[in-house]
Write an enzyme that holds these catalytic residues in place. Structure first.
Site, PDB file in Angstrom:
ATOM      1  N   HIS A 102      32.410  24.794   1.800  1.00  0.00           N
ATOM      2  CA  HIS A 102      31.599  25.479   1.890  1.00  0.00           C
ATOM      3  C   HIS A 102      30.459  25.313   0.928  1.00  0.00           C
ATOM      4  O   HIS A 102      28.946  26.060   0.872  1.00  0.00           O
ATOM      5  CB  HIS A 102      33.076  26.018   0.336  1.00  0.00           C
ATOM      6  CG  HIS A 102      32.185  27.241   0.005  1.00  0.00           C
ATOM      7  ND1 HIS A 102      32.829  28.918   0.862  1.00  0.00           N
ATOM      8  CD2 HIS A 102      31.873  27.504  -1.108  1.00  0.00           C
ATOM      9  CE1 HIS A 102      33.292  29.594  -0.475  1.00  0.00           C
ATOM     10  NE2 HIS A 102      32.037  29.758  -0.890  1.00  0.00           N
ATOM     11  N   HIS A 114      28.372  39.748   0.046  1.00  0.00           N
ATOM     12  CA  HIS A 114      28.535  39.998  -1.180  1.00  0.00           C
ATOM     13  C   HIS A 114      29.055  41.222  -1.964  1.00  0.00           C
ATOM     14  O   HIS A 114      28.475  42.339  -1.956  1.00  0.00           O
ATOM     15  CB  HIS A 114      27.324  39.245  -2.114  1.00  0.00           C
ATOM     16  CG  HIS A 114      27.959  37.490  -2.388  1.00  0.00           C
ATOM     17  ND1 HIS A 114      26.780  36.873  -2.437  1.00  0.00           N
ATOM     18  CD2 HIS A 114      28.729  36.543  -2.118  1.00  0.00           C
ATOM     19  CE1 HIS A 114      26.628  35.942  -2.898  1.00  0.00           C
ATOM     20  NE2 HIS A 114      28.257  35.333  -1.978  1.00  0.00           N
TER      21      HIS A 114
END
Length: 215
Positions: A166, A192
Site C-alpha cells: 500500500h 477517492h
C-alpha cells in the site's frame, strides 16, 4: 483456557482464569505503524530501488518489477493490482482501465512508454491467462503473496523500515501532490470518493512552504 467453579447460593459459577501470555494463549500486541516505520509512503527514488532489486531477484524479477511499477504509477491498492486483467490493458492505444475497490471511482489512465514495454515483455514471457500478474502455479498473485514479495524485496534492498504494497499507492499520491497537480484531478486519478482522503497528500507536500524563506 482452564476454569474453576465455586458455589454461590446453590448455583455453580464458573470463573475463568486469566490467560497466560507465556504459553501462547494471548497474541502479542500489534505494533503501531508509527513505531515500525517513519512514514507510510515511499519516495520515487525508493520505488526505483525496489524495482532494481526485484529485477535482480530470481526468475520472476521482471514480473515483480512490473507489478511494482504499475501499482506505483496508477496508485493501485494491493487488491486492484492482484486482480488486474489483460482485458483492462489496452496495449495498442496505451490505456489502462482501472477498476477501484471500496466503491472507488473507476478511470481510464494513460500508460507510459516504460510501462508499455514492460507489459508487452511480460505478456510474451508469461503463460496465457486472463490476469496480468501470475504465479508459477498459473494462478493470479494473491494479496498475501504480493505483501510477502514486497517485504522480501524491501529486506533485500536493505530498507531501514518494513515495506508493504500500500506504500506504493501512497507514493503515487505524494508524488503527484509534490508535482503540483490539481487536487481534484489527483482525487479522480486515485479513485477517492471523498476529497479529504486526497488532501492528506497535499498537506505533506513541501511545495506549500517553498516561498517561506528566500536565500
Amino acid at each position: 483456557m482452564r476454569s474453576r467453579t465455586r458455589k454461590t447460593k446453590g448455583r455453580i459459577v464458573r470463573r475463568r482464569r486469566a490467560p497466560i501470555a507465556v504459553n501462547g494463549t494471548v497474541p502479542p500486541r500489534r505494533v503501531l505503524n508509527a513505531t515500525r516505520r517513519p512514514r507510510e509512503y515511499l519516495t520515487v527514488k525508493e520505488v526505483g530501488l525496489l524495482m532494481e532489486t526485484a529485477r535482480a531477484r530470481g526468475r520472476y524479477g521482471h514480473r515483480n518489477a512490473t507489478m511494482i511499477l504499475i501499482a506505483f504509477r496508477h496508485g493501485l491498492r494491493p487488491a486492484e493490482a492482484c486482480t488486474l486483467r489483460w482485458d483492462m490493458v489496452d496495449l495498442s492505444h496505451g490505456l489502462l482501465h482501472v477498476r477501484r475497490v471500496k466503491n472507488g471511482t473507476p478511470s481510464v489512465q494513460p500508460l507510459g512508454g516504460v510501462e508499455l514495454r514492460a507489459l508487452r515483455k511480460l505478456k510474451r514471457e508469461e503463460i496465457e491467462s486472463r490476469f496480468v500478474f501470475m504465479t508459477e502455479r498459473a494462478a493470479p498473485i494473491t494479496i498475501a503473496g504480493f505483501r510477502k514479495m514486497i517485504a522480501r524485496i524491501g529486506e533485500s534492498a536493505e530498507f531501514p523500515f518494513p515495506v508493504h504494497p500500500h506504500m506504493l499507492r501512497h507514493a503515487c499520491g505524494y508524488k503527484l501532490a509534490n508535482d503540483g497537480q490539481d487536487t481534484r484531478a489527483v482525487q479522480h486519478y486515485l479513485g477517492h470518493k471523498n476529497i479529504q482522503h486526497t488532501v492528506r497528500y497535499t498537506e505533506l507536500s513541501p511545495e506549500r512552504f517553498k516561498s517561506f524563506w528566500e536565500d
